[in-house]
Design a protein around this motif. Structure first.
Motif: not given
Length: 284
Positions: A101, A103, A117
């Motif tokens: 995930d 980011s 996300r």
């Protein structure tokens, strides 16, 4: 356990309050139960309450504007104030958050945090929902096509103001934003272990909302095809009510995280921050 920073606690309190206020304003249409509007709530578009030719149109346009601006402010505050971020640990912020995930990662309160996300998508969609709802209030219908035959005829002939077409666009964007927010933030709550009320009730409200949306879309298609309204008004009112209930549930989840959790909104076992080691057990 790292204590919540004042800035994060303030942001969460503000977001919770704004979400709750938006939920109340978004259900202002229930006033038609006690106020005489002259419209059939089972058949009429909910937007017709705010039409320019309606005596209470100004009231309902104002409440739509308040709901939209509150949603926009809540979403913006959430994105800026860290409600879309969770701690970076070996297992993530929840039972499944350790999966890929990726980011932006930053430090907050001594811990590394990553913007999640699903949360970013959800809060961004909520901002779209709010902006479109506010725009809706500034682009009202000029008349009520479900109860006024002359209005319906003018609309069919394309003789109504351009605000009718613009209103259809902003209403569609509002529905798209609301559904995307419901899906994304409910997934975020379950995936990252955030907001227990959303984890518990979100999927049920989401399922009901999808059914209500399908009902409303089918009723609109039937109306445009000249096959009656299919209780369009009831479907839309159920659709809006479910969104408002979900907003209230999200508000409660965010508010509880303010009281109990660290700056990342962790709702782990015994309220511990995920970076904090488990206490040692003493043996007899």
């Amino acid at each position: 356990m790292p204590s919540p920073q004042p800035g994060h606690r303030t942001a969460r309190t503000a977001v919770a309050a704004l979400l709750l206020l938006s939920a109340v304003a978004y259900t202002a249409w229930v006033l038609e139960v006690v106020l005489s509007t002259g419209l059939d709530p089972v058949q009429a578009y909910i937007s017709e309450l705010a039409a320019e030719d309606q005596p209470l149109g100004g009231l309902f346009r104002a409440t739509d504007l308040v709901a939209g601006l509150c949603l926009l402010a809540a979403a913006g505050t959430a994105l800026v104030g860290g409600l879309a971020a969770g701690p970076v640990t070996g297992e993530g912020a929840g039972p499944t958050a350790g999966r890929a995930d990726r980011s932006v990662t930053r430090r907050t309160g001594g811990a590394r945090h990553r913007r999640r996300r699903w949360a970013v998508v959800g809060w961004s969609a909520l901002a779209l929902f709010g902006a479109a709802t506010a725009a809706d209030s500034r682009l009202p219908l000029s008349c009520t096509p479900t109860s006024d035959e002359m209005c319906a005829a003018r609309e069919t002939a394309g003789l109504v103001p351009a605000t009718h077409a613009a209103h259809a666009v902003t209403s569609s964007l509002a529905v798209l934003g609301a559904l995307t927010a419901l899906v994304s933030l409910t997934v975020a709550a379950r995936r990252y272990g955030w907001w227990p009320p959303v984890r518990r009730f979100g999927p049920w409200l989401l399922g009901a909302e999808l059914l209500a949306t399908g009902w409303s879309l089918a009723a609109i298609a039937a109306l445009q095809a000249g096959r009656g309204t299919w209780a369009l008004g009831a479907g839309q009112r159920l659709q809006v009510l479910l969104v408002a209930l979900w907003l209230a549930v999200l508000a409660v989840g965010v508010a509880r995280s303010t009281r109990r959790n660290g700056p990342d909104g962790w709702d782990g076992p015994e309220g511990r921050h995920p970076a904090e080691p488990l206490p040692e057990r003493r043996t007899a």
